[in-house]
Design an enzyme around this catalytic site. Structure first.
Site, PDB file in Angstrom:
ATOM      1  N   ILE A 204       0.874  -1.189   0.000  1.00  0.00           N
ATOM      2  CA  ILE A 204       0.000   0.000   0.000  1.00  0.00           C
ATOM      3  C   ILE A 204       0.903   1.229   0.000  1.00  0.00           C
ATOM      4  CG2 ILE A 204      -1.633   1.357   1.415  1.00  0.00           C
ATOM      5  CD1 ILE A 204      -3.032  -1.128   0.404  1.00  0.00           C
ATOM      6  N   HIS A 205       0.739   2.111  -0.979  1.00  0.00           N
ATOM      7  CA  HIS A 205       1.564   3.328  -0.978  1.00  0.00           C
ATOM      8  C   HIS A 205       0.881   4.543  -1.588  1.00  0.00           C
ATOM      9  CE1 HIS A 205       2.117   2.202  -5.170  1.00  0.00           C
ATOM     10  NE2 HIS A 205       2.608   3.400  -5.393  1.00  0.00           N
TER      11      HIS A 205
END
Ligand code: UD1
Length: 360
Positions: A204-205
């Site tokens: 997740i970014h």
């Protein structure tokens, strides 16, 4: 004089797309320059990909680094212009949708250097994504548009791009998967990370998932809940880590936060995973090809073919845990339909078009 193609790369998702194109142009003895903008600079975000993918050493690393969108894009443009000015290439090749892609397209256009955009035509139709802005501008300014899946051709036609500029060539990111498939070793990664046979991977970014503290807290809760179903490894992009940790994300109870992985290690991990939870663009494609169930934590995707042909599903942080349970119950699909031209030869098709274009 032998014409020269200048590849501009800078961020992690560029490297696996450029490698097969560079190899295929090399096989045709076309002159090439590789320019690294330095948008990504940590060894784990850049150098390891050059080593894993056998990319040549760039002629220059512009060392531009991080910044606000305007600051980073401006710095990229100034540095790229200075690099091109003494001897402009005959063609600039840009990849994907990162800020380095946008900056290189703008600089080349203003200098009268023709541009080829690899991975043209993808659209999320979500203008709040920085990548959507980058894609639209790069597509608009490119002379050659290399498209990875058929809906890209439609999207480009809809924005008025002349058909003779559009080349549906398949997916060079999948070329890198095909070329390295034998090196993706889940057994080795399971041993390295002391994982059981059945585990999941999450990345997740995206700004939309990590920048707002409330959303970051929803993501942290989601990851903890997924880890209740099966052990979860989360290689964290440096961008998201502080924000997710501030929102309560921590290792423990089946959840392991680790540093970003290199190309071979990451795809080894993904290949052996029971499922993947992500907000990445490229991982939606890699899991489609590898047949690994993928849950994408986004409202939309610019890669709808990963849903129609692959195992991808869009989820919210709240719906993800049920979607995980559902995906784990289903038997793995056999005889999957790989999207058209995701066959390991996109780089060669791109090189053939470029070679013909250079001698036009
Ligand atoms: C960029 C791309 C995104 C892509 C992602 C993959 C843009 C607009 N976004 O996002 O589409 O999915 O790369 O990784 O180009 N940082 C480090 N070390 C690095 C690089 C970045 O610590 O080597 C941190 C810095 O705090 C930096 C932040 O990450 O400010 C953001 O980096 P940036 O290059 O602006 O965008 P990404 O979030 O990496």
């Amino acid at each position: 004089m032998n014409p020269t193609v200048a590849h501009v790369v800078g961020a992690r998702p560029n490297f696996m797309k450029a490698a097969p194109v560079i190899r295929a142009l090399d096989a045709r003895a076309i002159g090439q320059r590789l320019i690294h903008t330095g948008q990504h600079y940590d060894a784990r975000m850049s150098q390891v990909f050059f080593e894993d993918l056998g990319l040549p050493r760039p002629e220059v690393d512009l060392g531009v680094g991080s910044g606000s969108h305007a600051g980073q894009t401006a710095a990229l443009m100034v540095a790229l212009e200075a690099t091109f000015l003494p001897s402009p290439p005959d063609l600039a090749m840009v990849y994907g949708d990162v800020n380095s892609t946008l900056a290189a397209s703008l600089v080349a256009a203003k200098m009268g250097v023709p541009t080829a955009h690899v991975e043209a035509g993808l659209r999320s139709f979500d203008e709040s994504m920085p990548e959507e802005v980058n894609r639209r501008v790069s597509d608009l300014l490119s002379d050659l548009l290399f498209v990875t899946s058929p809906e890209g051709v439609t999207n480009l036609a809809d924005m008025g791009v002349a058909p003779d500029r559009i080349h549906f060539v398949g997916n060079p990111m999948i070329d890198s998967v095909v070329a390295n498939l034998e090196r993706f070793d889940p057994v080795r990664m399971r041993a390295t990370l002391e994982l059981p046979e059945r585990y999941a991977v999450a990345t997740i970014h995206r700004p939309s998932n990590v920048d707002d503290p409330d959303t970051a807290a929803r993501i942290a809760t989601m990851l903890a809940r997924v880890a209740e179903a099966l052990p979860l490894v989360v290689p964290l992009h440096p961008r998201g880590r502080p924000r997710l940790e501030a929102a309560g994300l921590t290792s423990g109870d089946g959840l392991r936060l680790i540093e970003p992985l290199g190309y071979l290690d990451f795809l080894s991990l993904v290949r052996g995973a029971a499922l993947v939870v992500t907000d990445s663009g490229g991982i939606q494609e890699e899991t489609t090809f590898l047949g690994v169930p993928c849950l994408t934590v986004r409202d939309n995707t610019e890669r709808p073919i990963t849903i129609s042909h692959g195992t991808n599903r869009l989820v919210t942080p709240e719906s993800a845990p049920d979607a995980v349970a559902d995906a784990l119950r289903r038997p793995r699909a056999s005889g999957r339909m790989t999207p058209p031209l995701w066959d390991g030869h996109a780089g060669e098709r791109i090189a053939a078009v470029v070679a013909a274009w250079l001698t036009r």
